[in-house]
Scaffold this active site. Structure first.
Site, PDB file in Angstrom:
ATOM      1  N   LYS A  70       0.653  -1.212  -0.097  1.00 14.08           N
ATOM      2  CA  LYS A  70      -0.052  -0.066   0.085  1.00 14.08           C
ATOM      3  C   LYS A  70       0.991   1.270  -0.034  1.00 14.08           C
ATOM      4  O   LYS A  70       0.537   2.370  -0.576  1.00 14.08           O
ATOM      5  CB  LYS A  70      -0.937  -0.045   1.147  1.00 14.08           C
ATOM      6  CG  LYS A  70      -1.932  -1.092   1.065  1.00 14.08           C
ATOM      7  CD  LYS A  70      -2.920  -0.697   2.208  1.00 14.08           C
ATOM      8  CE  LYS A  70      -4.174  -1.835   2.229  1.00 14.08           C
ATOM      9  NZ  LYS A  70      -5.136  -1.758   2.907  1.00 14.08           N
ATOM     10  N   ASP A 106      -9.494   3.219   2.271  1.00  9.69           N
ATOM     11  CA  ASP A 106      -9.733   2.472   3.371  1.00  9.69           C
ATOM     12  C   ASP A 106     -10.110   3.511   4.655  1.00  9.69           C
ATOM     13  O   ASP A 106     -11.026   3.226   5.414  1.00  9.69           O
ATOM     14  CB  ASP A 106      -8.375   1.989   4.013  1.00  9.69           C
ATOM     15  CG  ASP A 106      -7.993   0.879   3.387  1.00  9.69           C
ATOM     16  OD1 ASP A 106      -8.715  -0.093   3.094  1.00  9.69           O
ATOM     17  OD2 ASP A 106      -6.602   0.565   3.041  1.00  9.69           O
TER      18      ASP A 106
END
Length: 287
Positions: A70, A106
């Site tokens: 990420k 997220d």
């Protein structure tokens, strides 16, 4: 599936075998009769650059990014959304005619989960376990919601310190770090209102593991676990037994996926269908 061009979306990470992302996205594509399909690809750290280049060359429409890429993936993208820059983590990529732009959904997934469960963190103290991409998003989200203090606990303390230093540039909240040890957790959890597990501890097939001994949990805690498989991790089961309020990882998965779905398709996702599909699998029901 209708005749004609099929748009491809995918997940890259290592591991990916456990992921329900292909299930929930393909369910949503079918529900809305979209010519999209979603595939999971296992991509190791040393293959990330080549994977991104290959997916770009293949004109893949959208990419989800999971552990351990990420943060590392940012260097291989053409553009980065401002929120993803502040979090320094990308979990969703959109291919705009050959231009790869990174987003972080997220954060939205966590915020919508808190809203759904009517959980307020304003003025509260929270402990975040882990220092990876989801921990970055959780720290950022709780800061946005007005948390008073956030403690980042990680096995490798230097990674926690690095994360805290980076986040202090973009969030206005007191951030401290500590090693992820029983002794350190015991001191902090006694006076904390919330704990969020952003590590893979307890994930299937290692369902007998927990990041926090049961004796450190108490009834005044809100315990969130980013792990969604199993739906009730050992951490959540033991937290519930002591009277703590628990939040499983499924809503976080669904809502971050819903935001990615909108970015890729421009359509509102069928969230209820996505959730039902995931629940059937997690409960071992016939599909």
């Amino acid at each position: 599936m209708m005749p004609g061009k099929v748009e491809v979306c995918c997940l890259i990470g290592d591991p990916v075998e456990h992921s329900l992302s292909p299930l929930i996205h393909n369910t949503a594509f079918r529900k809305l009769k979209l010519n999209f399909t979603y595939i999971a690809f296992k991509v190791s750290k040393n293959e990330l650059k080549k994977a991104i280049e290959g997916l770009k060359a293949l004109n893949v429409r959208g990419i989800n990014v999971t552990i351990p890429h990420k943060t590392e993936v940012i260097k291989y993208l053409d553009q980065i959304d401002c929120r993803a820059l502040e979090v320094n983590a990308v979990n969703t990529i959109v291919n705009y005619n050959g231009v790869l732009k990174g987003f972080n959904t997220d954060v939205a997934g966590i915020l919508r989960t808190l809203e759904e469960r009517k959980i307020s963190v304003k003025g509260k103290k929270a402990v975040i376990m882990g220092a990876g991409g989801i921990a970055r998003a959780a720290t950022y989200a709780l800061a946005m919601e007005g948390a008073r203090e956030i403690i980042i606990a990680n096995r490798t303390l230097t990674n926690a310190v690095k994360l805290a230093r980076e986040l202090k540039k973009s969030v206005k909240v007191k951030v401290r770090t500590l090693p992820l040890t029983v002794k350190a957790l015991k001191t902090e959890l006694k006076v904390s209102d919330m704990v969020v597990n952003c590590t893979p501890v307890g994930m299937s097939p290692h369902t007998d593991k927990t990041p926090i001994p049961k004796e450190l949990l108490h009834e005044d805690l809100v315990v969130m676990d980013a792990v969604y498989n199993p739906l009730r991790t050992r951490l959540l089961r033991e937290a519930e037994e002591v009277g703590a309020r628990i939040v499983d990882g499924l809503s976080m998965l669904i809502y971050q996926g819903a935001e990615a779905f909108k970015l890729w398709t421009g359509r509102e996702p069928p969230i209820n269908s996505m959730r039902r599909a995931a629940l059937r699998v997690l409960r071992g029901e016939n599909w």
